[in-house]
Design a protein around this motif. Structure first.
Motif, PDB file in Angstrom:
ATOM      1  N   ASP A 181       4.137  18.205  -0.997  1.00 50.94           N
ATOM      2  CA  ASP A 181       3.535  16.898  -0.728  1.00 50.94           C
ATOM      3  C   ASP A 181       4.613  15.981  -0.171  1.00 50.94           C
ATOM      4  N   SER A 182       4.185  14.849   0.333  1.00 51.29           N
ATOM      5  CA  SER A 182       5.103  13.922   0.994  1.00 51.29           C
ATOM      6  C   SER A 182       5.893  13.071   0.015  1.00 51.29           C
ATOM      7  N   GLY A 183       5.454  13.030  -1.236  1.00 50.38           N
ATOM      8  CA  GLY A 183       6.006  12.050  -2.162  1.00 50.38           C
ATOM      9  C   GLY A 183       5.330  10.720  -1.880  1.00 50.38           C
ATOM     10  N   LYS A 184       5.361   9.826  -2.832  1.00 45.54           N
ATOM     11  CA  LYS A 184       4.728   8.515  -2.665  1.00 45.54           C
ATOM     12  C   LYS A 184       5.502   7.708  -1.629  1.00 45.54           C
ATOM     13  N   LYS A 194      -5.457  16.913   0.854  1.00 48.58           N
ATOM     14  CA  LYS A 194      -5.910  15.644   0.287  1.00 48.58           C
ATOM     15  C   LYS A 194      -4.833  14.593   0.495  1.00 48.58           C
ATOM     16  N   VAL A 195      -5.234  13.332   0.335  1.00 50.21           N
ATOM     17  CA  VAL A 195      -4.294  12.212   0.322  1.00 50.21           C
ATOM     18  C   VAL A 195      -4.613  11.342  -0.878  1.00 50.21           C
ATOM     19  N   TRP A 196      -3.596  10.684  -1.363  1.00 50.98           N
ATOM     20  CA  TRP A 196      -3.725   9.720  -2.444  1.00 50.98           C
ATOM     21  C   TRP A 196      -3.359   8.375  -1.835  1.00 50.98           C
ATOM     22  N   ILE A 197      -4.274   7.396  -1.887  1.00 48.57           N
ATOM     23  CA  ILE A 197      -3.969   6.062  -1.393  1.00 48.57           C
ATOM     24  C   ILE A 197      -4.013   5.099  -2.560  1.00 48.57           C
ATOM     25  N   GLU A 198      -3.166   4.096  -2.486  1.00 46.85           N
ATOM     26  CA  GLU A 198      -3.020   3.183  -3.615  1.00 46.85           C
ATOM     27  C   GLU A 198      -2.733   1.776  -3.120  1.00 46.85           C
ATOM     28  N   HIS A 199      -3.451   0.838  -3.666  1.00 46.24           N
ATOM     29  CA  HIS A 199      -3.269  -0.584  -3.399  1.00 46.24           C
ATOM     30  C   HIS A 199      -2.105  -1.076  -4.252  1.00 46.24           C
ATOM     31  N   ASN A 200      -1.335  -2.031  -3.757  1.00 46.66           N
ATOM     32  CA  ASN A 200      -0.160  -2.523  -4.484  1.00 46.66           C
ATOM     33  C   ASN A 200      -0.472  -3.033  -5.881  1.00 46.66           C
ATOM     34  N   SER A 201      -1.400  -3.952  -5.984  1.00 45.26           N
ATOM     35  CA  SER A 201      -1.692  -4.553  -7.279  1.00 45.26           C
ATOM     36  C   SER A 201      -2.924  -5.421  -7.183  1.00 45.26           C
ATOM     37  N   ASN A 249      -4.200   0.085  11.381  1.00 49.49           N
ATOM     38  CA  ASN A 249      -2.753   0.128  11.173  1.00 49.49           C
ATOM     39  C   ASN A 249      -2.257   1.550  11.371  1.00 49.49           C
ATOM     40  N   MET A 250      -1.115   1.687  12.042  1.00 48.32           N
ATOM     41  CA  MET A 250      -0.542   3.004  12.286  1.00 48.32           C
ATOM     42  C   MET A 250       0.876   3.039  11.728  1.00 48.32           C
ATOM     43  N   PHE A 251       1.233   4.190  11.146  1.00 49.62           N
ATOM     44  CA  PHE A 251       2.550   4.361  10.546  1.00 49.62           C
ATOM     45  C   PHE A 251       3.092   5.723  10.946  1.00 49.62           C
ATOM     46  N   TYR A 252       4.399   5.835  10.967  1.00 48.92           N
ATOM     47  CA  TYR A 252       5.030   7.117  11.226  1.00 48.92           C
ATOM     48  C   TYR A 252       5.905   7.446  10.023  1.00 48.92           C
ATOM     49  N   LEU A 253       5.620   8.584   9.395  1.00 47.03           N
ATOM     50  CA  LEU A 253       6.405   9.042   8.258  1.00 47.03           C
ATOM     51  C   LEU A 253       6.913  10.442   8.555  1.00 47.03           C
ATOM     52  N   GLU A 254       8.159  10.696   8.293  1.00 46.87           N
ATOM     53  CA  GLU A 254       8.696  12.042   8.455  1.00 46.87           C
ATOM     54  C   GLU A 254       8.562  12.779   7.127  1.00 46.87           C
ATOM     55  N   THR A 255       8.130  14.046   7.205  1.00 47.64           N
ATOM     56  CA  THR A 255       8.000  14.874   6.006  1.00 47.64           C
ATOM     57  C   THR A 255       8.480  16.286   6.316  1.00 47.64           C
ATOM     58  N   LEU A 256       8.678  17.046   5.288  1.00 48.52           N
ATOM     59  CA  LEU A 256       8.904  18.479   5.447  1.00 48.52           C
ATOM     60  C   LEU A 256       7.569  19.108   5.830  1.00 48.52           C
ATOM     61  N   MET A 268       0.835  -1.167   0.000  1.00 49.48           N
ATOM     62  CA  MET A 268       0.000   0.000   0.000  1.00 49.48           C
ATOM     63  C   MET A 268       0.889   1.243   0.000  1.00 49.48           C
ATOM     64  N   PHE A 269       0.350   2.300  -0.605  1.00 49.57           N
ATOM     65  CA  PHE A 269       1.101   3.544  -0.714  1.00 49.57           C
ATOM     66  C   PHE A 269       0.214   4.721  -0.326  1.00 49.57           C
ATOM     67  N   ILE A 270       0.845   5.802   0.103  1.00 55.06           N
ATOM     68  CA  ILE A 270       0.119   7.025   0.409  1.00 55.06           C
ATOM     69  C   ILE A 270       0.971   8.224  -0.018  1.00 55.06           C
ATOM     70  N   THR A 271       0.287   9.262  -0.491  1.00 56.92           N
ATOM     71  CA  THR A 271       0.907  10.563  -0.736  1.00 56.92           C
ATOM     72  C   THR A 271       0.029  11.592  -0.046  1.00 56.92           C
ATOM     73  N   ILE A 272       0.632  12.481   0.742  1.00 52.56           N
ATOM     74  CA  ILE A 272      -0.096  13.491   1.507  1.00 52.56           C
ATOM     75  C   ILE A 272       0.168  14.849   0.862  1.00 52.56           C
ATOM     76  N   PHE A 273      -0.909  15.632   0.646  1.00 58.18           N
ATOM     77  CA  PHE A 273      -0.783  16.919  -0.039  1.00 58.18           C
ATOM     78  C   PHE A 273      -1.229  18.074   0.845  1.00 58.18           C
ATOM     79  N   GLY A 274      -0.499  19.168   0.779  1.00 62.02           N
ATOM     80  CA  GLY A 274      -0.855  20.410   1.447  1.00 62.02           C
ATOM     81  C   GLY A 274      -0.433  21.572   0.573  1.00 62.02           C
ATOM     82  N   PRO A 275      -0.671  22.808   1.022  1.00 61.78           N
ATOM     83  CA  PRO A 275      -0.348  23.970   0.199  1.00 61.78           C
ATOM     84  C   PRO A 275       1.161  24.195   0.015  1.00 61.78           C
ATOM     85  N   ASN A 276       1.982  23.693   0.937  1.00 63.17           N
ATOM     86  CA  ASN A 276       3.426  23.923   0.859  1.00 63.17           C
ATOM     87  C   ASN A 276       4.157  22.903   0.003  1.00 63.17           C
TER      88      ASN A 276
END
Length: 116
Positions: free
Chosen positions: A11-14, A45-52, A31-38, A1-9
């Motif tokens: 995005d997190s990248g995939k 918005k967020v973009w979520i994606e299933h592997n295949s 499920n909980m995850f910790y991702l570091e971003t700028l 699974m993948f996620i991309t997080i978007f804001g005005p400044n």
């Protein structure tokens, strides 16, 4: 699974959602995850994606993202499947904020610290 997080400044990248030695995305589990971003800014918005299509479908109730610096949680409701064999057949989706109720002062559930 993948996620991309978007804001005005920016995005997190995939980002891949994974954890060593854990079975993830099982029925009835959170499920909980910790991702570091700028500094992305206020989440839009967020973009979520299933592997295949080789993986089982994923029923996404919501995506919660908590900024660990401010403790502000943003909720992106969905309540649909990411599965090629169900409903709309999509394995990806853009999620947007729907209402003012999407903001909560504290908490973490599906994804966490702002980094998700």
């Amino acid at each position: 699974m993948f996620i991309t997080i978007f804001g005005p400044n920016s995005d997190s990248g995939k980002r891949t959602l994974k954890q060593k030695f854990r079975n993830l995305f099982e029925q009835g589990k959170t499920n909980m995850f910790y991702l570091e971003t700028l500094d992305i800014g206020e989440l839009k918005k967020v973009w979520i994606e299933h592997n295949s299509s080789l993986e089982p479908g994923w029923l996404v109730e919501q995506v919660e993202i908590t900024n660990s610096a401010t403790s502000i949680t943003t909720i992106f409701p969905y309540k649909k499947w990411l599965d090629e064999n169900r409903r709309n057949g999509l394995i990806w989706r853009e999620l947007f904020l729907d209402t003012e109720e999407c903001f909560a002062p504290f908490g973490t559930r599906f994804f966490s610290p702002y980094a998700v």
